[in-house]
Write an enzyme that holds these catalytic residues in place. Structure first.
Site, PDB file in Angstrom:
ATOM      1  N   GLY A 183       0.827  -1.198   0.000  1.00 52.52           N
ATOM      2  CA  GLY A 183       0.000   0.000   0.000  1.00 52.52           C
ATOM      3  C   GLY A 183       0.860   1.245   0.000  1.00 52.52           C
ATOM      4  O   GLY A 183       2.087   1.183  -0.160  1.00 52.52           O
ATOM      5  N   HIS A 431       1.875  28.639 -18.212  1.00 55.63           N
ATOM      6  CA  HIS A 431       2.812  27.850 -19.007  1.00 55.63           C
ATOM      7  C   HIS A 431       4.233  28.276 -18.693  1.00 55.63           C
ATOM      8  O   HIS A 431       4.512  29.465 -18.569  1.00 55.63           O
ATOM      9  CB  HIS A 431       2.540  28.077 -20.501  1.00 55.63           C
ATOM     10  CG  HIS A 431       3.502  27.364 -21.403  1.00 55.63           C
ATOM     11  ND1 HIS A 431       3.428  26.021 -21.661  1.00 55.63           N
ATOM     12  CD2 HIS A 431       4.576  27.844 -22.094  1.00 55.63           C
ATOM     13  CE1 HIS A 431       4.406  25.685 -22.488  1.00 55.63           C
ATOM     14  NE2 HIS A 431       5.120  26.770 -22.758  1.00 55.63           N
TER      15      HIS A 431
END
Length: 452
Positions: A183, A431
């Site tokens: 996990g 960006h």
């Protein structure tokens, strides 16, 4: 010590407990918190924070070690590691945050009592005793006692068999480490120790790692583990430890240390909840939409109330409970709680997965088409959006990739605010950032993909 009377008593000073206390103090509620340990609970002292510090140190060491073999033209000598110093640095961060939480509770006029609380009745607890200790009486009580690691009968904790907390207290990197349980806890720490130089083997009883996530999300993690030299034994059941090896039904695994991470159980034993006859949901305390138990005036928050066992869920519950006790019109009704695996690469899941809700569809955008991911040498992964076909409402967002945990808030916000594909598609994303992948996934869903 003299007995105490207050309006609100909180048992446990973990993320849920201390946030509940601070918010209650801000609202003018006379509040007392009881905990055996330092403020911050498992998350701050033994879990979330120290593990992320260890993961960061492992990442830095690994980057330096592989730099001469990479494409960036960086030349260095062979690095060495003073692991005891690394642990001391990690412990320093924990102490700073302990002090910070203590100061915030003091600022909110919250009283902190060190000790173990045990219920005598629905309004009274005894500290470090069963009636002969200090008595605290309260109008309202919040159980926020957290959780503890599950112990396997064939691998009792002690000696070379470690809990996650004990693994982060090691002062030397073991030559070999077996992780029982694939996990998020086992993989986070197993990956960190692999980067620090240990030979790591993961034994997972299910047929693959991270079985709670779909295979598309876990595949990049599997590939990265293989690249780091981590051996994964899927479908392997641990059967004990002998002669320096973890014994499994697939054969012995050489292991100087064994880290057992097969889950966590609610920490309710010893606090006397049997005196209250609270309604249970399996091993957990059953709660309503106000986080109130079956007994009026007794609340429960965090890990003792079941999955998802996440610190930020406990924090949100704690804040809500404080406001409910103060008389505010609030209830627990969260559409989406982001879950993050700080593996390499990281995994984020928020809201519904593909196919989980009828009448939904999904679309992805690969990070190999994202400029920032390429410029960071980590193009493995993607961002995926799940939407309702009838009106394009976003029902879920998942991602796997380096650093995608920092996108989790935008994922949750989009779902909580009821955003549609068109809303995200029309939002200008900076960006070059990885956040553009969410924008592009939504455009892809609308048939308007620009960069794939």
């Amino acid at each position: 010590m003299s007995d105490i009377s207050c309006k609100l008593l909180i048992i446990g000073a973990g993320p849920g407990g201390y946030v509940c206390a601070i918010r209650a103090g801000q609202l003018g509620i006379d509040t007392v918190v009881v905990d055996e340990g330092k403020p911050g609970g498992t998350c701050l002292n033994e879990g979330c924070i120290p593990s992320k510090a260890l993961i960061h140190a492992a990442d830095e060491f690994h980057k330096i070690a592989r730099a001469p073999h990479g494409p960036l033209g960086i030349c260095t000598g062979t690095p060495s590691l003073d692991f005891a110093k690394t642990i001391a640095w990690k412990d320093g961060i924990v102490r700073r945050l302990n002090s910070g939480v203590s100061a915030l509770m003091k600022k909110a006029k919250v009283r902190f009592v060190t000790g173990r609380a045990r219920f005598l009745d629905g309004k009274t607890v005894s500290i470090n005793g069963s009636g002969d200790g200090q008595i605290i009486r309260a109008e309202y009580i919040v159980i926020a006692s957290g959780s503890a690691p599950v112990e396997l009968p064939d691998l009792p904790f002690g000696g070379p068999i470690l809990t996650s907390s004990e693994a982060m207290k090691l002062t030397q990197v073991p030559e070999s480490l077996a992780v029982v349980g694939g996990g998020y806890i086992g993989l986070e720490l197993g990956t960190a120790f692999a980067k620090l130089g240990a030979q790591v083997t993961v034994a997972e009883a299910e047929d693959r790692i991270l079985p709670l996530y779909d295979r598309e999300l876990t595949r990049p993690v599997e590939a990265r583990l293989d690249a780091l030299g981590v051996t994964v034994l899927a479908g392997a059941k641990a059967q004990g430890y002998a002669d320096g090896s973890l014994q499994t039904d697939q054969g012995p695994v050489a292991a100087e240390k064994v880290l057992v991470t097969v889950g966590r159980r609610p920490r309710t034993a010893g606090i006397g909840i049997e005196e209250l006859a609270l309604t249970q949901d399996g091993p957990f305390i059953k709660i309503d939409s106000y986080c109130q138990s079956s007994m009026r005036g007794i609340y429960a928050i965090g890990d003792v109330t079941g999955e998802p066992m996440l610190a930020h869920r406990a924090m949100a519950q704690g804040e809500m409970v404080a406001e409910h006790i103060a008389g505010h019109a609030v209830e627990w009704d969260k559409r989406a709680i982001p879950a993050v695996c700080f593996t390499d690469p990281e995994v984020v899941s928020c809201g519904a997965a593909p196919g989980e809700i009828a009448g939904t569809s999904s679309a992805s955008f690969p990070l190999q088409a994202n400029g920032r991911a390429l410029a960071s040498e980590r193009e493995d992964g993607f961002v995926r959006v799940v939407w309702r076909d009838s009106d394009h409402a976003v029902e879920g967002i998942q991602a796997v990739g380096a650093g995608v945990s920092e996108l989790s808030a935008s994922f949750a916000l989009a779902i909580e605010m009821g955003a549609c594909l068109e809303d995200i598609g029309a939002t200008i994303h900076a960006h070059p950032t990885q956040s553009e992948a969410l924008h592009e996934a939504c455009l892809h869903a609308l048939g308007q993909a620009l960069h794939i």
